[in-house]
Structures are given as C-alpha cells and as structure tokens.
Scaffold this active site. Structure first.
Site, PDB file in Angstrom:
ATOM      1  N   LYS A  70       0.830  -1.213   0.000  1.00 38.16           N
ATOM      2  CA  LYS A  70       0.000   0.000   0.000  1.00 38.16           C
ATOM      3  C   LYS A  70       0.870   1.272   0.000  1.00 38.16           C
ATOM      4  O   LYS A  70       0.651   2.185  -0.786  1.00 38.16           O
ATOM      5  CB  LYS A  70      -0.932   0.022   1.231  1.00 38.16           C
ATOM      6  CG  LYS A  70      -1.805  -1.213   1.376  1.00 38.16           C
ATOM      7  CD  LYS A  70      -2.703  -1.147   2.604  1.00 38.16           C
ATOM      8  CE  LYS A  70      -1.970  -1.075   3.933  1.00 38.16           C
ATOM      9  NZ  LYS A  70      -1.187  -2.288   4.279  1.00 38.16           N
ATOM     10  N   ARG A 113      -9.645  -0.414   9.197  1.00 35.40           N
ATOM     11  CA  ARG A 113      -9.045  -1.719   9.487  1.00 35.40           C
ATOM     12  C   ARG A 113     -10.009  -2.692  10.132  1.00 35.40           C
ATOM     13  O   ARG A 113      -9.626  -3.818  10.433  1.00 35.40           O
ATOM     14  CB  ARG A 113      -7.888  -1.516  10.453  1.00 35.40           C
ATOM     15  CG  ARG A 113      -6.589  -1.238   9.768  1.00 35.40           C
ATOM     16  CD  ARG A 113      -5.573  -0.986  10.846  1.00 35.40           C
ATOM     17  NE  ARG A 113      -4.355  -1.674  10.570  1.00 35.40           N
ATOM     18  CZ  ARG A 113      -3.340  -1.125   9.924  1.00 35.40           C
ATOM     19  NH1 ARG A 113      -3.436   0.094   9.469  1.00 35.40           N
ATOM     20  NH2 ARG A 113      -2.250  -1.805   9.732  1.00 35.40           N
ATOM     21  N   ARG A 152      11.904  -5.093   5.036  1.00 37.34           N
ATOM     22  CA  ARG A 152      11.646  -3.689   4.671  1.00 37.34           C
ATOM     23  C   ARG A 152      12.575  -2.752   5.455  1.00 37.34           C
ATOM     24  O   ARG A 152      12.847  -2.952   6.631  1.00 37.34           O
ATOM     25  CB  ARG A 152      10.198  -3.324   4.997  1.00 37.34           C
ATOM     26  CG  ARG A 152       9.951  -1.817   4.887  1.00 37.34           C
ATOM     27  CD  ARG A 152       8.508  -1.440   4.999  1.00 37.34           C
ATOM     28  NE  ARG A 152       7.833  -2.083   6.100  1.00 37.34           N
ATOM     29  CZ  ARG A 152       6.511  -2.115   6.243  1.00 37.34           C
ATOM     30  NH1 ARG A 152       5.754  -1.553   5.322  1.00 37.34           N
ATOM     31  NH2 ARG A 152       5.970  -2.702   7.271  1.00 37.34           N
ATOM     32  N   ARG A 187      11.628  -0.592  10.968  1.00 39.71           N
ATOM     33  CA  ARG A 187      10.503  -0.288  11.871  1.00 39.71           C
ATOM     34  C   ARG A 187      10.447  -1.272  13.039  1.00 39.71           C
ATOM     35  O   ARG A 187      10.643  -2.468  12.853  1.00 39.71           O
ATOM     36  CB  ARG A 187       9.178  -0.336  11.082  1.00 39.71           C
ATOM     37  CG  ARG A 187       8.736   1.018  10.589  1.00 39.71           C
ATOM     38  CD  ARG A 187       7.563   0.947   9.637  1.00 39.71           C
ATOM     39  NE  ARG A 187       6.414   0.212  10.113  1.00 39.71           N
ATOM     40  CZ  ARG A 187       5.273   0.073   9.432  1.00 39.71           C
ATOM     41  NH1 ARG A 187       5.138   0.637   8.246  1.00 39.71           N
ATOM     42  NH2 ARG A 187       4.268  -0.615   9.915  1.00 39.71           N
ATOM     43  N   ARG A 224       0.190  -8.959  13.469  1.00 37.22           N
ATOM     44  CA  ARG A 224      -0.467  -8.008  12.553  1.00 37.22           C
ATOM     45  C   ARG A 224      -1.213  -8.761  11.452  1.00 37.22           C
ATOM     46  O   ARG A 224      -2.338  -8.395  11.079  1.00 37.22           O
ATOM     47  CB  ARG A 224       0.570  -7.058  11.944  1.00 37.22           C
ATOM     48  CG  ARG A 224       1.074  -6.034  12.963  1.00 37.22           C
ATOM     49  CD  ARG A 224       2.394  -5.411  12.562  1.00 37.22           C
ATOM     50  NE  ARG A 224       2.364  -4.709  11.300  1.00 37.22           N
ATOM     51  CZ  ARG A 224       3.457  -4.382  10.609  1.00 37.22           C
ATOM     52  NH1 ARG A 224       4.651  -4.702  11.074  1.00 37.22           N
ATOM     53  NH2 ARG A 224       3.349  -3.736   9.477  1.00 37.22           N
TER      54      ARG A 224
HETATM   55  P1  AP5 Z   1       4.903  -1.475   1.816  1.00 39.31           P
HETATM   56  O1  AP5 Z   1       4.477  -0.720   0.606  1.00 39.31           O
HETATM   57  O2  AP5 Z   1       5.692  -0.739   2.859  1.00 39.31           O
HETATM   58  O3  AP5 Z   1       3.658  -2.242   2.479  1.00 39.31           O
HETATM   59  P2  AP5 Z   1       2.374  -1.690   3.239  1.00 39.31           P
HETATM   60  O4  AP5 Z   1       1.184  -2.385   2.647  1.00 39.31           O
HETATM   61  O5  AP5 Z   1       2.340  -0.194   3.241  1.00 39.31           O
HETATM   62  O6  AP5 Z   1       2.645  -2.315   4.662  1.00 39.31           O
HETATM   63  P3  AP5 Z   1       2.638  -1.744   6.162  1.00 39.31           P
HETATM   64  O7  AP5 Z   1       3.325  -2.805   6.969  1.00 39.31           O
HETATM   65  O8  AP5 Z   1       3.189  -0.355   6.241  1.00 39.31           O
HETATM   66  O9  AP5 Z   1       1.150  -1.743   6.479  1.00 39.31           O
HETATM   67  P4  AP5 Z   1       0.517  -1.813   7.848  1.00 39.31           P
HETATM   68  O10 AP5 Z   1      -0.890  -1.635   7.454  1.00 39.31           O
HETATM   69  O11 AP5 Z   1       0.811  -2.978   8.668  1.00 39.31           O
HETATM   70  O12 AP5 Z   1       1.243  -0.618   8.647  1.00 39.31           O
HETATM   71  P5  AP5 Z   1       0.677   0.763   9.176  1.00 39.31           P
HETATM   72  O13 AP5 Z   1       1.797   1.713   9.190  1.00 39.31           O
HETATM   73  O14 AP5 Z   1      -0.577   1.122   8.495  1.00 39.31           O
HETATM   74  O15 AP5 Z   1       5.752  -2.754   1.300  1.00 39.31           O
HETATM   75  C1  AP5 Z   1       6.291  -3.689   2.204  1.00 39.31           C
HETATM   76  C2  AP5 Z   1       7.636  -4.200   1.667  1.00 39.31           C
HETATM   77  O16 AP5 Z   1       7.408  -4.914   0.453  1.00 39.31           O
HETATM   78  C3  AP5 Z   1       8.642  -3.091   1.321  1.00 39.31           C
HETATM   79  O17 AP5 Z   1       9.941  -3.512   1.674  1.00 39.31           O
HETATM   80  C4  AP5 Z   1       8.503  -2.919  -0.205  1.00 39.31           C
HETATM   81  O18 AP5 Z   1       9.714  -2.488  -0.806  1.00 39.31           O
HETATM   82  C5  AP5 Z   1       8.127  -4.328  -0.651  1.00 39.31           C
HETATM   83  N1  AP5 Z   1       7.210  -4.334  -1.781  1.00 39.31           N
HETATM   84  C6  AP5 Z   1       6.158  -3.493  -1.991  1.00 39.31           C
HETATM   85  N2  AP5 Z   1       5.529  -3.817  -3.136  1.00 39.31           N
HETATM   86  C7  AP5 Z   1       6.177  -4.905  -3.639  1.00 39.31           C
HETATM   87  C8  AP5 Z   1       5.978  -5.720  -4.789  1.00 39.31           C
HETATM   88  N3  AP5 Z   1       4.976  -5.465  -5.656  1.00 39.31           N
HETATM   89  N4  AP5 Z   1       6.815  -6.767  -5.002  1.00 39.31           N
HETATM   90  C9  AP5 Z   1       7.835  -7.030  -4.136  1.00 39.31           C
HETATM   91  N5  AP5 Z   1       8.088  -6.276  -3.014  1.00 39.31           N
HETATM   92  C10 AP5 Z   1       7.252  -5.239  -2.773  1.00 39.31           C
HETATM   93  O19 AP5 Z   1       0.246   0.377  10.682  1.00 39.31           O
HETATM   94  C11 AP5 Z   1       1.195   0.116  11.683  1.00 39.31           C
HETATM   95  C12 AP5 Z   1       0.498  -0.002  13.042  1.00 39.31           C
HETATM   96  O20 AP5 Z   1      -0.177   1.231  13.369  1.00 39.31           O
HETATM   97  C13 AP5 Z   1      -0.606  -1.068  13.152  1.00 39.31           C
HETATM   98  O21 AP5 Z   1      -0.074  -2.350  13.433  1.00 39.31           O
HETATM   99  C14 AP5 Z   1      -1.445  -0.498  14.315  1.00 39.31           C
HETATM  100  O22 AP5 Z   1      -0.817  -0.754  15.571  1.00 39.31           O
HETATM  101  C15 AP5 Z   1      -1.405   1.001  14.066  1.00 39.31           C
HETATM  102  N6  AP5 Z   1      -2.516   1.457  13.208  1.00 39.31           N
HETATM  103  C16 AP5 Z   1      -2.393   2.017  11.975  1.00 39.31           C
HETATM  104  N7  AP5 Z   1      -3.590   2.296  11.473  1.00 39.31           N
HETATM  105  C17 AP5 Z   1      -4.505   1.915  12.399  1.00 39.31           C
HETATM  106  C18 AP5 Z   1      -5.922   1.920  12.426  1.00 39.31           C
HETATM  107  N8  AP5 Z   1      -6.651   2.364  11.386  1.00 39.31           N
HETATM  108  N9  AP5 Z   1      -6.541   1.441  13.530  1.00 39.31           N
HETATM  109  C19 AP5 Z   1      -5.826   0.975  14.576  1.00 39.31           C
HETATM  110  N10 AP5 Z   1      -4.477   0.917  14.616  1.00 39.31           N
HETATM  111  C20 AP5 Z   1      -3.815   1.384  13.525  1.00 39.31           C
END
Ligand code: AP5
Length: 211
Positions: A15, A88, A125, A158, A169
């Site tokens: 994403k 989420r 990552r 991270r 997660r």
């Molecule tokens: P990347 O693009 O970074 O993946 P992402 O989908 O953005 O993954 P996240 O881990 O950031 O999502 P998340 O939802 O867990 O984290 P968030 O910050 O929202 O890609 C990942 C890796 O793959 C990278 O190394 C990239 O280079 C590689 N890659 C990408 N595309 C590729 C491809 N096509 N092919 C190969 N490799 C590829 O949330 C973190 C925490 O915040 C949560 O756990 C929770 O505690 C809290 N939080 C956030 N939002 C909420 C909410 N709405 N409600 C409650 N708690 C929340």
C-alpha cells in the site's frame, strides 16, 4: 477524477509503495494512520506515549483515538485523499463513511495477495522517514547499504517489523478483512488489485482504475 481512494491490504501488501506513486502521478493527498501514529510517537506527545506499546506489539490502536487523529488531519472538502491503513475493521468503515466521507464519492482498492509471503517482505523492509522512500533488502535494496538513495538519510528498520509482531499483525488482518470487503463489494465500490505483480505493473493497473 473526484473520487476519494481507500487502500485496503495486509501489512506488507504494498500500500505505502503504491501510495507514493499515486500521489506523485495523480496529486492525491496521502493520509496514513500508521504514519500519523508514528509521528505522535516520535514527538513523544501524550497520545504517542499511549500508543507506543500497542503498535510495538502489532495490535490495533483504539478506534476512537484513530478517528480523532484522522479528523484532525483531514480536510475532506479541500482535498482528494488516499486513505492508507484506515479502515481496518468494520466499525472503522462505518465511522469513516459517517464522519468523514459522507456525501463524497469513494472507491476501495484491495491489494490481494497470498498472506504467506508477507512475513518475509515485511521483515526485509527498510524505510527512510524523511523522504518516505520504502526499500527492501531483497527486492529493492538501496544503492548504498542503509542509506536512502534520495535523501542520504539513514534507513530505519521499523520496530513492528519483526517476526513475532508481523505474525500478530497478519492474524489481526485475517480476522478483520472479510466484512470490510463485503461492505465495499455490496456498494459496488471495490476493485481487487493483484499485489503479487511487480510494482510497475501494479501501478499501471491502479492507474487504469483511477483514470
Ligand atoms: P509497503 O508498501 O511498505 O507495504 P504496506 O502495505 O504499506 O505495509 P505496512 O506494513 O506499512 O502496512 P501496515 O498496514 O501494517 O502498517 P501501518 O503503518 O498502516 O511494502 C512492504 C515491503 O514490500 C517493502 O519492503 C517494499 O519495498 C516491498 N514491496 C512493496 N511492493 C512490492 C511488490 N509489488 N513486489 C515485491 N516487493 C514489494 O500500521 C502500523 C500499526 O499502526 C498497526 O499495526 C497499528 O498498531 C497502528 N494502526 C495504523 N492504522 C490503524 C488503524 N486504522 N486502527 C488501529 N491501529 C492502527
């Protein structure tokens, strides 16, 4: 192009990687609840201190806290947003459409991918907090190890990108995603994206949907 976009997908499904491209190509404003929460932690604000341990464990922060943070950082009448990491769970879906998106057109893009491959992706990552660039030790290494190609800053691993937390997660994601998909499907507002493709191909497919 007057549709607010919502990115849905598991941790590591890509994403954030696609969000950066969508913003630079189509002028959307990126709003990531994960980034907003991490910024509160970095500032050591009262909210940041409250959510630090929850995020480190990979649990969800409470719906009320996230909604307030989102509302405080969102001016929906003025911007076309790309929601990343929100909603989420089904309660957050309802809160989003009642409190923020009411009266606005929106579409959800689901990053569809076999969850079994994501643990490895997430653990490898590395991110550049200032430039926002996202790297991967295997699929997208930086030119100089540990340094961002764009900004020259040091890359960060991270705190929640470790095996135990990533498994938690992913389990939370599995437990919450189906009702969310059913909601958007029932409204005819869901597009499924094959997130196993290379980033360029994924972006091409998303671009077709946006246009
Ligand atoms: P990347 O693009 O970074 O993946 P992402 O989908 O953005 O993954 P996240 O881990 O950031 O999502 P998340 O939802 O867990 O984290 P968030 O910050 O929202 O890609 C990942 C890796 O793959 C990278 O190394 C990239 O280079 C590689 N890659 C990408 N595309 C590729 C491809 N096509 N092919 C190969 N490799 C590829 O949330 C973190 C925490 O915040 C949560 O756990 C929770 O505690 C809290 N939080 C956030 N939002 C909420 C909410 N709405 N409600 C409650 N708690 C929340």
């Amino acid at each position: 192009m007057n549709t607010q976009l919502i990115l849905l997908g598991a941790p590591g499904s890509g994403k954030g990687t696609q969000a950066a491209r969508i913003v630079s190509e189509f002028g959307y404003t990126h709003i990531s609840t994960g980034d907003l929460l991490r910024s509160e932690i970095a500032k050591e604000s009262e909210l940041g201190l409250r959510v630090k341990a929850i995020m480190a464990a990979g649990d969800l922060v409470s719906d009320d806290v996230v909604l307030e943070l989102l509302k405080a950082n969102c001016d929906i009448a003025k911007n076309l947003y790309l929601f990343d990491g929100y909603p989420r769970n089904i309660d957050q879906v309802e809160a989003l459409h009642k409190n923020i998106l009411s009266g606005f057109k929106s579409k959800a893009l689901y990053f569809d991918i076999d969850l079994d491959i994501l643990e490895k992706r997430v653990i490898n990552r590395r991110v550049a907090p200032k430039s926002g660039e996202i790297y991967n030790l295997i699929s997208r290494p930086s030119k100089v190890e540990g340094i961002c190609d764009i900004s020259g800053e040091e890359l960060v691993h991270r705190k929640d990108d470790n095996v135990e937390t990533v498994r938690n997660r992913l389990n939370i994601f599995k437990a919450e995603i189906e009702p969310i998909l059913s909601y958007y499907e029932s409204k005819g507002n869901l597009e499924r994206i094959d997130a196993l493709l290379a980033p360029d191909e994924i972006f091409e497919n998303i671009s077709k949907i946006i246009k």
